[in-house]
Write an enzyme that holds these catalytic residues in place. Structure first.
Site, PDB file in Angstrom:
ATOM      1  N   TYR A 173      19.979  -5.570 -19.260  1.00 59.48           N
ATOM      2  CA  TYR A 173      20.791  -6.070 -18.152  1.00 59.48           C
ATOM      3  C   TYR A 173      22.245  -6.013 -18.582  1.00 59.48           C
ATOM      4  O   TYR A 173      22.637  -5.103 -19.296  1.00 59.48           O
ATOM      5  CB  TYR A 173      20.270  -7.485 -17.795  1.00 59.48           C
ATOM      6  N   LYS A 187      -4.145   2.376  -2.310  1.00 59.30           N
ATOM      7  CA  LYS A 187      -3.658   3.736  -2.608  1.00 59.30           C
ATOM      8  C   LYS A 187      -2.730   3.693  -3.828  1.00 59.30           C
ATOM      9  O   LYS A 187      -2.777   4.564  -4.693  1.00 59.30           O
ATOM     10  CB  LYS A 187      -2.904   4.315  -1.407  1.00 59.30           C
TER      11      LYS A 187
HETATM   12  C1  PYR Z   1      -9.145   7.873   3.288  1.00 61.73           C
HETATM   13  C2  PYR Z   1      -8.075   7.675   4.233  1.00 61.73           C
HETATM   14  O1  PYR Z   1      -6.916   7.848   3.901  1.00 61.73           O
HETATM   15  C3  PYR Z   1      -8.373   7.267   5.571  1.00 61.73           C
HETATM   16  O2  PYR Z   1      -9.535   7.177   5.921  1.00 61.73           O
HETATM   17  O3  PYR Z   1      -7.422   7.027   6.329  1.00 61.73           O
HETATM   18 MG    MG Z   2      -5.495   7.163   5.336  1.00 65.12          MG
END
Ligand code: PYR
Ligand code: MG
Ligand code: NDP
Length: 760
Positions: A49, A104
């Protein structure tokens, strides 16, 4: 009508309550952020920092490319959604999409070591969404758009691609298209179909469907053989209701008006729509050996069980993890971004997508390693109707896909950084996912430069054959397969292993011309230890460990690996009858514990039960030697329950004495003791003993006895999340390694490489 086949039932399934509990347990959600630099001291703060941070600020202002050197940008991807098409659940809003987006992000990290953060943007207005994202470029190396409904997603993606100079990739479009195309190529191959004459119906005409159709057309699928359907039925030329420009581009010249009519006689059906959209009659009306990809999530258009009730000749895939053939973009986005980030690609173009398709399709045709088998409850998938696409836990994905993507980016001119040595890039990629690979990478490299002949003593076993094949494939040298040739060939046949490739050599102990020499050698060693000539004969004729170890002793092989079929101590005794310790050395076992980026050598984890002080000193020397050979500067701590005399006790006395012996020997590495494990490993605790001779936390731990060594390494593994390699045997005059019974092929090949390295 066929029965429901056991293979078509979900291999796992979860209840709603289990899913909620999973998300709620511990810290809610699936993601947290960890610093990558120490933040423990005043100095750390000054560097991280103010004032230190000002220096990279100025450097980046002067040259924006240096942001890749001084910040996390180059490995950071944002997963961005507004929740308008969450899986197949529809428009449930930005907040409700968060579990998927966190998921994700976690998959980015888990599968490809890409750091990722989810951003849920609470607007359905396309311009507002674009304006929100377009200014985020400095923060990220790439943008992964997710679960945004069509047609908005097409406008959003194309505008952001124009506005931003980093890859913007709508996963539901291109990720899905890449995986579906790879699965389709393999399903066509298995059913003997030609891309140009196959008839395909795609139910759904949204983000995923339009991208799938565009990609397969780009790969040579005849446009006139494709029919798209949506909630209004077939998208035919001239239709006006519920249309947009993206649907119009794929409108078919056909008399069919309903999905039912379109599916009659179709070879392939893609479901990118909603749960339950396919009826039994529709499936029944398809051509022979139909290809059915029911990809809606979480529930497919039709389940594999339902299809199995209707017909038994279908190749069936879904988007779910709990059925065979998971056609899901999880196989794509982590690896595609990995490759794109590593060459600092400005975009993800068609060449990169098609490269990913081919790499994925090819991978499914190769033999799978044990790691995949372990992840799938012991079933070894083989290219065929139940395995048309690699499984997400396949450790080969991390090297196969990014390399293909990076190469395509370089060739197509969108890479801003060029990788010249793709083979070493592939190795770095494997190391990202596998701490063992990263620790052993330089060892493998050394062996590759001086390949070795390693005898695999139990070559009739399938995992040993696989390891031998991998040893040869990785150009580590020649794998000598010891065993009865007919049995080795039968095992190879069952496992689909081609024994006629270079680097594999079968030695049949029964007919070897070296048998007499081996018997003479062994008899000479054992005759004064109660063995008759016929005992030596029996050991060489009947026992693979004695044969292999004698081969190594007499120089017919450079090293050996064994241990699958016999317990550790028995295998060790077998070897010891044939090979001595190196003069002036002691045979010990050293385990490598890899934990959160730290590697610690623990000894003796194999041979000495309750070592004397003299033996402890030897163990310290052997372990330090191994650490040094593996590229570490050894700092050896001789461990006990006490630290430098407190509390005093008889058991620590041996350890104190060992330190004195090392003093007398004037060894050339850092060592000290006796000390407790926290003193050895924690700099702060060690600072309480300013006289301690270690210059930093220990990286070699000499345990006072076998039981503490064994207990602590196993606890590290089970509770500390450490990966443990070994025990690695050191001190033998010739390189020998013993695996644990039931070791996987990857463990065996690591041990073979370590044996080969031992002889380098
Ligand atoms: C797997 C995916 O991204 C969906 O089913 O929207
Ligand atoms: Mg998807
Ligand atoms: N397996 C995988 O990896 C992936 C699977 N998917 C799945 O694909 C599906 C669609 O996702 P996505 O493209 O992102 O969503 P979109 O909202 O962009 O598109 C949905 C499309 O499905 C159509 N549709 C919905 N219900 C039906 C039905 N009963 N019959 C025919 N068409 C129907 C809609 O028709 P209309 O245009 O008339 O509204 C629309 O064209 C979801 O189930 C999703 O889970 C998506 C991405 C990846």
């Amino acid at each position: 009508m066929p029965d429901i086949d056991k293979k078509d039932r979900p291999v796992t399934s979860v209840t709603d309550q289990e899913a909620l509990d999973f998300h709620a347990m511990g810290r809610p959600g699936k993601l947290e952020i960890n610093p990558t630099k120490p933040m423990a001291t005043q100095r750390d703060l000054s560097l991280a920092y103010s004032p230190g941070v000002a220096v990279p600020v100025k450097a980046i202002a002067a040259d924006p490319q240096t942001a890749y050197d001084y910040t996390a940008r180059g490995n950071m991807v944002a997963v961005i959604s507004n929740g308008t098409a969450i899986l197949g659940l529809g428009n449930l809003g930005a907040l409700a999409s968060k579990p998927v987006m966190e998921g994700k992000s976690v998959l980015f990290k888990r599968f490809a070591d890409v750091d990722s953060i989810d951003l849920e943007i609470d607007t359905e207005n396309v311009d507002e969404f674009i304006n929100c994202v377009r200014f985020l470029g400095p923060s990220f190396g790439g943008i992964n758009l997710e679960d945004i409904k069509a047609p908005d997603c097409f406008v959003i993606e194309s505008r952001l691609r124009e506005l931003m100079d980093i890859p913007v990739f709508h996963d539901d479009q291109h990720g899905t298209a890449i995986i579906a195309a790879a699965g389709l190529i393999n399903a066509l191959e298995l059913t003997g179909r030609d891309l140009k004459t196959t008839k395909l119906v795609c139910n759904g005409a949204g983000a995923a469907a339009i991208a799938c159709v565009e990609l397969i057309k780009a790969m040579g699928f005849a446009p006139e053989n494709i029919i798209l359907c949506d909630t209004k039925g077939v998208i035919y030329q001239g239709r006006t209701e519920g249309m947009n420009q993206w649907k119009s581009a794929h409108a078919a010249k056909t008399d069919a008006r309903t999905l039912e009519e379109a599916m009659n006689g179709a070879d392939v059906i893609f479901g990118l729509s909603q749960k339950g959209a396919f009826s039994a009659d529709m499936i029944r009306s398809m051509a022979d050996r139909p290809i059915i990809f029911a990809m809606a999530n979480p529930d497919p258009e039709i389940t594999p069980e339902e299809v199995a009730r209707i017909r038994d000749d279908a190749i069936m895939a879904t988007g779910r993890s709990d059925y065979p053939n998971q056609v899901n973009n999880v196989l794509g986005f982590p690896y595609i971004f990995r490759g794109a980030l590593d060459v600092r690609a400005s975009t993800i173009n068609d060449a990169m997508k098609i490269a990913a398709v081919k790499a994925l399709a090819n991978l499914a045709r190769e033999d799978v390693p044990d790691d995949v088998v372990a992840a799938y409850q012991g079933n070894r998938p083989r290219f065929g109707a139940q395995y048309i696409i690699p499984v997400p836990f396949d450790p080969r994905l991390i090297s196969a896909i990014p390399v293909a993507v990076a190469e395509a980016a370089i060739e197509s001119g969108v890479a801003r950084k060029v990788i010249t040595d793709m083979a070493s890039y592939a190795r770095e990629l494997s190391a990202r996912r596998d701490p063992i690979a990263s620790t052993l990478a330089s060892l493998y490299e050394r062996v590759r430069r001086r390949p070795k002949r390693i005898v695999f003593a139990e070559a009739e076993e399938e995992q040993v054959l696989r390891a031998a094949l991998s040893y040869a494939n990785q150009q580590l040298g020649t794998a000598i397969l010891l065993g009865r040739e007919d049995l080795i060939r039968a095992t190879a046949e069952r496992a689909g292993i081609d024994l006629n490739r270079p680097g594999l050599e079968i030695v049949n102990a029964r007919i070897s011309t070296r048998v007499e020499a081996y018997i003479d050698y062994l008899y000479a060693r054992l005759q004064r230890h109660g063995y008759l000539h016929r005992d030596a004969q029996r050991l060489i004729h009947n026992d693979r460990n004695h044969f292999a170890a004698t081969m190594v002793a007499l120089g017919d092989a450079d090293g050996m690996v064994t241990g699958i079929t016999r317990n550790y101590s028995t295998a060790l005794e077998d070897v010891r009858r044939c090979i001595d310790a190196k003069p002036g050395h002691r045979v010990i076992g050293v385990s490598l514990a890899l934990c959160r980026g730290r590697t610690v050598f623990v000894a003796d984890t194999a041979v000495h039960d309750m070592p004397t002080a003299e033996e402890l000193a030897d163990i310290a020397e052997e372990a330090a030697g191994l650490a040094r050979r593996m590229g570490y500067q050894p700092r050896v701590a001789l461990l006990a329950y006490s630290t430098f005399g407190h509390p005093s006790g008889e058991r620590s006395e041996r350890v104190r004495e060992a330190v004195k012996i090392l003093d007398r020997r004037r060894v050339d590495f850092e060592y000290d003791g006796e000390m407790a494990a926290d003193v050895a490993l924690n700099r702060k605790v060690m600072e309480q003993y300013p006289f301690c001779r270690l210059s930093g936390p220990a990286n070699v731990l000499v345990m006072p006895a076998f039981h503490s060594a064994s207990i602590s390494t196993k606890m590290l593994q089970e509770l500390g999340g450490s990966t443990v390699i070994g025990p690695i045997l050191v001190g033998f005059d010739k390189p020998v390694q013993i695996t644990s019974m039931g070791a996987k092929d990857s463990d065996i090949v690591n041990m073979a490489a370590i044996a080969a390295y031992g002889g380098s």
